[in-house]
Design a protein around this motif. Structure first.
Motif, PDB file in Angstrom:
ATOM      1  N   GLY A  95       0.817  -1.213   0.000  1.00 16.61           N
ATOM      2  CA  GLY A  95       0.000   0.000   0.000  1.00 16.61           C
ATOM      3  C   GLY A  95       0.844   1.253   0.000  1.00 16.61           C
ATOM      4  O   GLY A  95       0.538   2.234  -0.685  1.00 16.61           O
ATOM      5  N   TRP A  96       1.941   1.230   0.744  1.00 17.23           N
ATOM      6  CA  TRP A  96       2.848   2.376   0.772  1.00 17.23           C
ATOM      7  C   TRP A  96       3.515   2.578  -0.585  1.00 17.23           C
ATOM      8  O   TRP A  96       3.675   3.706  -1.049  1.00 17.23           O
ATOM      9  CB  TRP A  96       3.903   2.166   1.857  1.00 17.23           C
ATOM     10  CG  TRP A  96       4.990   3.182   1.841  1.00 17.23           C
ATOM     11  CD1 TRP A  96       4.907   4.473   2.280  1.00 17.23           C
ATOM     12  CD2 TRP A  96       6.325   3.018   1.368  1.00 17.23           C
ATOM     13  NE1 TRP A  96       6.113   5.106   2.115  1.00 17.23           N
ATOM     14  CE2 TRP A  96       6.996   4.231   1.554  1.00 17.23           C
ATOM     15  CE3 TRP A  96       7.005   1.950   0.813  1.00 17.23           C
ATOM     16  CZ2 TRP A  96       8.321   4.409   1.202  1.00 17.23           C
ATOM     17  CZ3 TRP A  96       8.324   2.116   0.464  1.00 17.23           C
ATOM     18  CH2 TRP A  96       8.966   3.340   0.657  1.00 17.23           C
ATOM     19  N   PHE A 124       2.454   1.547  -3.666  1.00 19.51           N
ATOM     20  CA  PHE A 124       1.630   1.669  -4.861  1.00 19.51           C
ATOM     21  C   PHE A 124       0.462   2.635  -4.747  1.00 19.51           C
ATOM     22  O   PHE A 124      -0.365   2.687  -5.653  1.00 19.51           O
ATOM     23  CB  PHE A 124       1.102   0.288  -5.282  1.00 19.51           C
ATOM     24  CG  PHE A 124       2.184  -0.639  -5.735  1.00 19.51           C
ATOM     25  CD1 PHE A 124       2.880  -0.392  -6.897  1.00 19.51           C
ATOM     26  CD2 PHE A 124       2.525  -1.753  -4.975  1.00 19.51           C
ATOM     27  CE1 PHE A 124       3.886  -1.244  -7.324  1.00 19.51           C
ATOM     28  CE2 PHE A 124       3.515  -2.610  -5.394  1.00 19.51           C
ATOM     29  CZ  PHE A 124       4.210  -2.354  -6.567  1.00 19.51           C
ATOM     30  N   THR A 125       0.359   3.367  -3.646  1.00 20.13           N
ATOM     31  CA  THR A 125      -0.733   4.334  -3.519  1.00 20.13           C
ATOM     32  C   THR A 125      -0.164   5.724  -3.252  1.00 20.13           C
ATOM     33  O   THR A 125       1.033   5.891  -3.042  1.00 20.13           O
ATOM     34  CB  THR A 125      -1.699   3.964  -2.372  1.00 20.13           C
ATOM     35  OG1 THR A 125      -1.018   4.079  -1.132  1.00 20.13           O
ATOM     36  CG2 THR A 125      -2.265   2.559  -2.539  1.00 20.13           C
ATOM     37  N   ASP A 126      -1.046   6.687  -3.256  1.00 18.92           N
ATOM     38  CA  ASP A 126      -0.650   8.061  -2.959  1.00 18.92           C
ATOM     39  C   ASP A 126      -0.745   8.392  -1.471  1.00 18.92           C
ATOM     40  O   ASP A 126      -0.562   9.535  -1.075  1.00 18.92           O
ATOM     41  CB  ASP A 126      -1.535   9.037  -3.742  1.00 18.92           C
ATOM     42  CG  ASP A 126      -1.283   8.945  -5.231  1.00 18.92           C
ATOM     43  OD1 ASP A 126      -0.149   8.601  -5.612  1.00 18.92           O
ATOM     44  OD2 ASP A 126      -2.219   9.228  -6.004  1.00 18.92           O
ATOM     45  N   TYR A 127      -1.034   7.406  -0.642  1.00 19.10           N
ATOM     46  CA  TYR A 127      -1.222   7.623   0.787  1.00 19.10           C
ATOM     47  C   TYR A 127      -0.001   7.144   1.566  1.00 19.10           C
ATOM     48  O   TYR A 127      -0.103   6.384   2.522  1.00 19.10           O
ATOM     49  CB  TYR A 127      -2.476   6.893   1.266  1.00 19.10           C
ATOM     50  CG  TYR A 127      -3.714   7.317   0.525  1.00 19.10           C
ATOM     51  CD1 TYR A 127      -4.288   8.557   0.760  1.00 19.10           C
ATOM     52  CD2 TYR A 127      -4.298   6.478  -0.416  1.00 19.10           C
ATOM     53  CE1 TYR A 127      -5.422   8.958   0.076  1.00 19.10           C
ATOM     54  CE2 TYR A 127      -5.440   6.868  -1.107  1.00 19.10           C
ATOM     55  CZ  TYR A 127      -5.983   8.101  -0.855  1.00 19.10           C
ATOM     56  OH  TYR A 127      -7.096   8.492  -1.535  1.00 19.10           O
ATOM     57  N   GLN A 128       1.177   7.626   1.174  1.00 20.78           N
ATOM     58  CA  GLN A 128       2.414   7.160   1.794  1.00 20.78           C
ATOM     59  C   GLN A 128       2.470   7.442   3.293  1.00 20.78           C
ATOM     60  O   GLN A 128       2.920   6.599   4.063  1.00 20.78           O
ATOM     61  CB  GLN A 128       3.646   7.779   1.113  1.00 20.78           C
ATOM     62  CG  GLN A 128       4.071   7.063  -0.138  1.00 20.78           C
ATOM     63  CD  GLN A 128       3.315   7.539  -1.365  1.00 20.78           C
ATOM     64  OE1 GLN A 128       2.737   8.615  -1.348  1.00 20.78           O
ATOM     65  NE2 GLN A 128       3.323   6.749  -2.414  1.00 20.78           N
ATOM     66  N   PHE A 153       0.156   4.934   5.182  1.00 16.91           N
ATOM     67  CA  PHE A 153       0.692   3.582   5.209  1.00 16.91           C
ATOM     68  C   PHE A 153       1.988   3.501   6.001  1.00 16.91           C
ATOM     69  O   PHE A 153       2.230   2.507   6.694  1.00 16.91           O
ATOM     70  CB  PHE A 153       0.879   3.045   3.785  1.00 16.91           C
ATOM     71  CG  PHE A 153      -0.392   2.518   3.190  1.00 16.91           C
ATOM     72  CD1 PHE A 153      -0.902   1.294   3.582  1.00 16.91           C
ATOM     73  CD2 PHE A 153      -1.085   3.251   2.245  1.00 16.91           C
ATOM     74  CE1 PHE A 153      -2.080   0.803   3.045  1.00 16.91           C
ATOM     75  CE2 PHE A 153      -2.260   2.772   1.698  1.00 16.91           C
ATOM     76  CZ  PHE A 153      -2.759   1.542   2.101  1.00 16.91           C
ATOM     77  N   SER A 165      -2.647   6.925  12.159  1.00 15.36           N
ATOM     78  CA  SER A 165      -2.302   5.625  11.572  1.00 15.36           C
ATOM     79  C   SER A 165      -1.335   4.853  12.465  1.00 15.36           C
ATOM     80  O   SER A 165      -1.422   3.629  12.564  1.00 15.36           O
ATOM     81  CB  SER A 165      -1.683   5.813  10.191  1.00 15.36           C
ATOM     82  OG  SER A 165      -2.607   6.394   9.314  1.00 15.36           O
TER      83      SER A 165
END
Length: 125
Positions: free
Chosen positions: A25-26, A28-32, A35, A100
């Motif tokens: 998730g970290w 491959f997404t924009d929500y580093q 994640f 998080s």
């Protein structure tokens, strides 16, 4: 291998699986930040689970042997690790999302509850 060691190994495997998903998730997404906060919290949660399992083993050995007294199961160490994780997240908000991290800190306890539920119905056997 004792029953506690088997339970710990199984729960550790679940947490590593969760960590692998979080790393994906970290990456491959924009929500580093979210994640990365979950990864930090879950890693600390894994440390806390390891610490609890290790101290529980030592406590059990002390009870079996009789004379030796074991003071605690390491609550202060687990709390200090959790506080350190939150402090890291608060110090570097550009990398870690604080909420998080807190959610990640609960990962081991959620895994323990789910594993206990699965054990109750003998799903693993």
């Amino acid at each position: 291998m004792t029953e506690l060691s088997e339970v710990y190994a199984r729960q550790r495997k679940y947490i590593f699986f969760i960590l692998a998903i979080l790393v994906l998730g970290w990456g491959f997404t924009d929500y580093q930040t979210i994640f990365l906060g979950l990864i930090l919290g879950t890693a600390i949660s894994l440390f806390n689970l390891w610490n609890l399992a290790r101290r529980t083993e030592k406590f059990g050995e002390a009870v079996v042997k009789g004379g030796r007294k074991k003071r605690s199961l390491g609550m202060f160490t687990r709390m200090a690790a959790s506080i350190a994780g939150v402090i890291i997240a608060m110090e570097f908000p550009e990398y870690f999302h604080v909420l998080s991290v807190v959610i990640g800190l609960m990962a081991a306890y959620i895994v323990i509850m789910i594993d206990s539920f699965l054990q109750l119905f003998n799903v693993h056997k």
